[in-house]
Design an enzyme around this catalytic site. Structure first.
Site, PDB file in Angstrom:
ATOM      1  N   ARG A  17       0.815  -1.255  -0.134  1.00 47.11           N
ATOM      2  CA  ARG A  17      -0.076  -0.009   0.052  1.00 47.11           C
ATOM      3  C   ARG A  17       0.931   1.103  -0.001  1.00 47.11           C
ATOM      4  O   ARG A  17       0.600   2.413   0.739  1.00 47.11           O
ATOM      5  CB  ARG A  17      -0.812  -0.026   1.272  1.00 47.11           C
ATOM      6  CG  ARG A  17      -1.656  -1.301   1.464  1.00 47.11           C
ATOM      7  CD  ARG A  17      -2.366  -1.673   0.233  1.00 47.11           C
ATOM      8  NE  ARG A  17      -3.134  -2.933   0.384  1.00 47.11           N
ATOM      9  CZ  ARG A  17      -3.728  -3.665  -0.535  1.00 47.11           C
ATOM     10  NH1 ARG A  17      -3.659  -2.989  -1.929  1.00 47.11           N
ATOM     11  NH2 ARG A  17      -4.466  -4.899  -0.502  1.00 47.11           N
ATOM     12  N   ASN A  64       2.457  -7.762   7.506  1.00 46.52           N
ATOM     13  CA  ASN A  64       2.586  -8.973   6.885  1.00 46.52           C
ATOM     14  C   ASN A  64       4.019  -9.374   6.765  1.00 46.52           C
ATOM     15  O   ASN A  64       4.753  -8.751   5.913  1.00 46.52           O
ATOM     16  CB  ASN A  64       2.044  -8.859   5.439  1.00 46.52           C
ATOM     17  CG  ASN A  64       0.538  -8.588   5.514  1.00 46.52           C
ATOM     18  OD1 ASN A  64      -0.216  -9.283   6.386  1.00 46.52           O
ATOM     19  ND2 ASN A  64       0.180  -7.512   4.770  1.00 46.52           N
ATOM     20  N   GLU A  96      -6.017 -12.676   7.765  1.00 44.35           N
ATOM     21  CA  GLU A  96      -5.342 -12.796   6.323  1.00 44.35           C
ATOM     22  C   GLU A  96      -4.383 -13.861   5.935  1.00 44.35           C
ATOM     23  O   GLU A  96      -3.395 -13.285   5.481  1.00 44.35           O
ATOM     24  CB  GLU A  96      -5.012 -11.310   6.074  1.00 44.35           C
ATOM     25  CG  GLU A  96      -6.415 -10.323   5.855  1.00 44.35           C
ATOM     26  CD  GLU A  96      -6.142  -9.059   5.395  1.00 44.35           C
ATOM     27  OE1 GLU A  96      -4.942  -8.490   5.254  1.00 44.35           O
ATOM     28  OE2 GLU A  96      -7.162  -8.138   4.862  1.00 44.35           O
ATOM     29  N   ARG A 129      -2.347  -6.834  16.977  1.00 46.71           N
ATOM     30  CA  ARG A 129      -3.594  -6.094  15.970  1.00 46.71           C
ATOM     31  C   ARG A 129      -4.638  -6.839  16.100  1.00 46.71           C
ATOM     32  O   ARG A 129      -4.936  -8.022  15.981  1.00 46.71           O
ATOM     33  CB  ARG A 129      -2.935  -6.004  14.771  1.00 46.71           C
ATOM     34  CG  ARG A 129      -1.811  -4.972  14.419  1.00 46.71           C
ATOM     35  CD  ARG A 129      -1.289  -4.961  13.129  1.00 46.71           C
ATOM     36  NE  ARG A 129      -1.885  -3.997  12.195  1.00 46.71           N
ATOM     37  CZ  ARG A 129      -2.699  -4.371  11.144  1.00 46.71           C
ATOM     38  NH1 ARG A 129      -2.478  -5.793  10.495  1.00 46.71           N
ATOM     39  NH2 ARG A 129      -3.160  -3.327  10.352  1.00 46.71           N
ATOM     40  N   ASP A 155     -12.258  -1.471   7.104  1.00 47.23           N
ATOM     41  CA  ASP A 155     -10.925  -1.486   6.697  1.00 47.23           C
ATOM     42  C   ASP A 155     -10.721   0.188   6.053  1.00 47.23           C
ATOM     43  O   ASP A 155     -10.616   0.158   4.886  1.00 47.23           O
ATOM     44  CB  ASP A 155     -10.423  -2.662   5.581  1.00 47.23           C
ATOM     45  CG  ASP A 155      -9.108  -2.474   5.678  1.00 47.23           C
ATOM     46  OD1 ASP A 155      -8.120  -1.945   6.308  1.00 47.23           O
ATOM     47  OD2 ASP A 155      -8.783  -3.189   4.602  1.00 47.23           O
ATOM     48  N   GLU A 215      -4.739   4.130   0.920  1.00 45.61           N
ATOM     49  CA  GLU A 215      -5.257   3.115   0.207  1.00 45.61           C
ATOM     50  C   GLU A 215      -6.739   3.128  -0.313  1.00 45.61           C
ATOM     51  O   GLU A 215      -6.780   2.709  -1.489  1.00 45.61           O
ATOM     52  CB  GLU A 215      -5.221   2.020   1.246  1.00 45.61           C
ATOM     53  CG  GLU A 215      -5.505   0.548   0.774  1.00 45.61           C
ATOM     54  CD  GLU A 215      -5.476  -0.821   1.508  1.00 45.61           C
ATOM     55  OE1 GLU A 215      -4.960  -0.816   2.584  1.00 45.61           O
ATOM     56  OE2 GLU A 215      -5.841  -1.667   1.042  1.00 45.61           O
TER      57      GLU A 215
HETATM   58  C1  BDP Z   1      -5.686  -3.732   4.492  1.00 45.95           C
HETATM   59  C2  BDP Z   1      -4.754  -3.960   3.383  1.00 45.95           C
HETATM   60  C3  BDP Z   1      -3.748  -4.893   3.411  1.00 45.95           C
HETATM   61  C4  BDP Z   1      -3.093  -5.155   4.814  1.00 45.95           C
HETATM   62  C5  BDP Z   1      -4.116  -5.323   5.889  1.00 45.95           C
HETATM   63  C6  BDP Z   1      -3.938  -5.064   7.320  1.00 45.95           C
HETATM   64  O1  BDP Z   1      -5.503  -4.124   2.218  1.00 45.95           O
HETATM   65  O2  BDP Z   1      -2.869  -4.683   2.605  1.00 45.95           O
HETATM   66  O3  BDP Z   1      -2.432  -5.992   4.917  1.00 45.95           O
HETATM   67  O4  BDP Z   1      -5.255  -4.304   5.710  1.00 45.95           O
HETATM   68  O5  BDP Z   1      -4.108  -4.026   7.894  1.00 45.95           O
HETATM   69  O6  BDP Z   1      -6.261  -2.658   4.621  1.00 45.95           O
HETATM   70  O7  BDP Z   1      -3.196  -6.043   8.079  1.00 45.95           O
END
Ligand code: BDP
Length: 685
Positions: free
Chosen positions: A166, A208, A292, A325, A371, A399
């Site tokens: 992002r 990530n 995720e 988180r 988000d 984003e």
């Molecule tokens: C979302 C994003 C992604 C992030 C995720 C996060 O699209 O790339 O990894 O949040 O916050 O907004 O972990």
């Protein structure tokens, strides 16, 4: 280059009278103490003064008698001599300061920058420099200030290969081709920018954490992490790392990462000890787990508290912090199953385990339940955790708000969030109080945000996006500052004082969020973006996929029913009276209507318009507003730096294209779905 200097321009003061007045204060700097932070303060002060006033004050360590500018902590300076009592500092937190000018009846002018600790000296220095850049008088200063949030943090989402998740402004300033960047000056300048706004913590890699990044906590990279930590330390900024929850397997060759396994526990303890040998004031870890597709405690049938505590326990002896988180939801849900609601997920996961976390754990909670959409309600988890430390997470990176092509100034949005009343402890329990730690007496709390910078020469792609970074820092230091104050300051510091420049840029910034909302997603429904990269319209892009982000538009109506009676029951996660406020169609505010309710296109909003007409009107209006921004920006040609002028101009045209695309696709889609025409008979295809 002006874009690079951002709000630390330190431009020469052209006004002769002012220049002389300021100059009369700056002959010699005297400083007590010699820490890397005081040295940064002196360097910033000398450079800034020299650049603005063309004088190079002498710097004398420990000889304060002859100095006109005095820097020190309240313990190193004889503050009674200057009419200050030590008690003043007793109440001040560790990063607070006093910035004071003494009366000059005997012809002796003195400016005092006194910190509770050396950090305060640095913040006082930036404050003073800001005043001069804003052409404010300094002859009778008597300022006592301290941050309202303990953690004021930036999260980089940088990967070691140099890409940024992002990221919309080039590549990483931290990494280059699978190693650390050697351009340490750039990192230092970033540290200056952050600390000048009051930020005090940073995590330097993506949440990530992939294979290579897992190694950041190994011998291979730790010496280089240390180098970066040293740079930030000198600006009062503590360094954190994001870690891979499966590190014991990936790095330690264990066959499990089960948090309750003794081997795992011992491994983390040793690992943390090793890190602190390199970085004695290491901040700690930030963890994205069971989210995720990232590993986490769920694989071992453990909950998030078990998961976090094993790490917190290892960090504890070193005063380290574990940031966990709460962006946890099922990203493999079935869109046909309406009993699951992604908006509920953070609360459903974490509320039941409130109180089970160690006291050096902080839960980091995104501002909204989904988000970082252009408009979302405030996350009901904020405030609902009464026995757990919490950190509000915002996204400075745009984003979902135009990706730094489109102008979208987010301070007004953040102000709304911070001022939102959760009623968690009765009326007046605002998000800013919760983040500030006063509501539940949290010693560890504050605000974090995803960074918007990269190695573009102007840091943020669109130069106007610098305002979001600046504003985030200032607001985090003091959430009571008004949007207008912050905006004015930023414009003055970056562009100077030409009235037309100030007026037009202020206009564009202050209207940009609303404008962006106008031409994108209506009434709080969110999404409708292109999947994956998230720029531009794609109304059904996510509608039939597993991410939990739906609008449920059909020929009759649109919106997600999140009420208690007929919907997902999400509204019940709020405290009363917010539950009722959102749950009832009558009281639910227009801007969030479709987030909470499924209604027919003919439903009449509080504004008096129907939903469908609102969609048409705002989308036409949004494009017109961008045209207006272009008109206002064009007026500034020649009055601001040409490179910045061209940079923003180019992006405004991209924005116009984007806005037009949104308008046409959204209007067409809803016209075809609903069969209802625009009552102003504008062309809709
Ligand atoms: C979302 C994003 C992604 C992030 C995720 C996060 O699209 O790339 O990894 O949040 O916050 O907004 O972990």
């Amino acid at each position: 280059v002006k874009g690079y200097r951002a709000w630390l321009q330190y431009s020469k003061i052209e006004d002769k009278r002012m220049d002389e007045e300021y100059r009369s204060w700056f002959s010699a700097i005297g400083v007590a103490g010699d820490t890397s932070i005081t040295n940064s303060a002196i360097k910033e002060l000398s450079d800034g003064i020299e650049s603005m006033l063309d004088v190079a004050p002498t710097v004398n360590v420990d000889s304060l008698q002859t100095a006109s500018i005095i820097l020190g902590t309240y313990q190193d300076i004889w503050i009674e001599d200057y009419g200050m009592s030590p008690e003043l500092f007793g109440d001040l937190n560790n990063e607070g300061y006093v910035l004071k000018t003494t009366p000059n009846d005997n012809g002796e002018k003195k400016i005092l920058l006194i910190g509770k600790t050396d950090k305060g000296i640095l913040y006082a220095t930036y404050h003073l420099l800001r005043l001069i850049q804003s052409r404010k008088p300094i002859h009778s200063l008597d300022i006592v200030d301290a941050p309202k949030n303990q953690f004021r943090m930036m999260n980089q989402w940088d990967n070691i290969d140099g890409t940024i998740e992002r990221g919309y402004s080039g590549k990483s300033i931290f990494y280059y081709e699978n190693d650390f960047s050697e351009d340490l000056e750039r990192i230092k300048d970033y540290a200056r920018l952050l600390s000048s706004t009051g930020l005090n913590a940073i995590s330097i890699n993506n949440v990530n954490v992939w294979d290579v990044e897992t190694n950041l906590i190994s011998k291979q990279y730790l010496p280089k992490v240390e180098r970066v930590a040293n740079i930030f330390r000198a600006y009062g900024i503590t360094l954190f790392l994001s870690i891979n929850y499966a590190s014991p397997i990936a790095l330690g060759n264990l066959d499990t990462a089960d948090p309750l396994d003794e081997k795992v526990r011992a491994w983390w303890k040793k690992k943390v000890e090793e890190i602190y040998q390199y970085i004695p004031d290491f901040g700690g870890f930030i963890v994205k787990a069971d989210s995720e597709n990232r590993p986490g405690p769920f694989s071992y049938d453990r909950d998030h508290a078990d998961g976090a505590n094993v790490l917190a326990e290892a960090l504890k002896p070193f005063n380290g912090i574990l940031i966990w988180r709460c962006f946890v939801y099922n990203n493999l849900q079935d869109w046909r199953d309406r009993s699951t609601d992604r908006a509920r997920a953070a609360y459903d996961n974490f509320k039941p385990i409130d109180g089970q976390f160690l006291d050096n754990v902080i839960l980091q909670i995104k501002n909204g339940p989904m988000d970082f959409q252009v408009r979302e309600p405030v996350s009901p988890l904020l405030g609902a955790l009464k026995k757990t430390n919490q950190l509000l997470e915002l996204q400075v990176a745009q984003e979902y708000t135009g990706q730094q092509k489109d102008v979208c100034y987010l301070i007004p949005q953040w102000k709304e969030i911070l001022d939102f009343d959760t009623y968690a402890k009765g009326e007046g329990t605002k998000i800013k109080n919760i983040a500030g730690g006063t509501t539940y007496n949290n010693s560890n709390s504050g605000i974090a945000a995803v960074s918007n910078i990269g190695n573009d020469i102007n840091w943020t792609g669109n130069t106007l996006a610098q305002a979001n970074l600046y504003g985030f820092g200032r607001l985090t230091w003091n959430p009571d500052l008004t949007t207008e104050e912050i905006t004015r300051d930023w414009i003055h510091l970056t562009f100077g004082h030409d009235p037309l420049v100030v007026e037009n840029i202020e206009y564009i910034l202050l209207n940009s969020w609303k404008t962006y909302e106008n031409y994108t997603v209506p009434l709080g429904i969110g999404w409708m973006v292109n999947p994956g990269h998230h720029y531009g319209p794609n109304i059904d892009g996510y509608e039939y996929s597993a991410w939990g982000t739906y609008h449920f538009a059909d020929r009759d109506g649109i919106g997600v029913d999140r009420t208690v009676e007929t919907g997902t029951g999400y509204t019940s996660q709020y405290f009363p009276p917010n539950v009722e406020w959102y749950n009832s169609l009558d009281s639910c505010p227009d801007e969030l209507l479709l987030f909470f309710h499924h209604v027919p296109y003919t439903h009449v909003l509080k504004s008096g318009e129907t939903v469908i007409q609102h969609i048409y009107n705002t989308h036409f209006k949004g494009v017109e507003e961008v045209e207006d921004f272009i008109y206002k920006w064009d007026k500034l040609v020649g009055s601001i730096d040409n490179r910045i002028f061209e940079n923003v101009k180019e992006r405004l045209y991209l924005q116009l294209k984007n806005a037009t695309d949104w308008r046409d696709k959204i209007n067409t889609y809803f016209y075809r779905k609903s069969g209802i025409s625009d009552n102003k008979n504008r062309t809709i295809y």
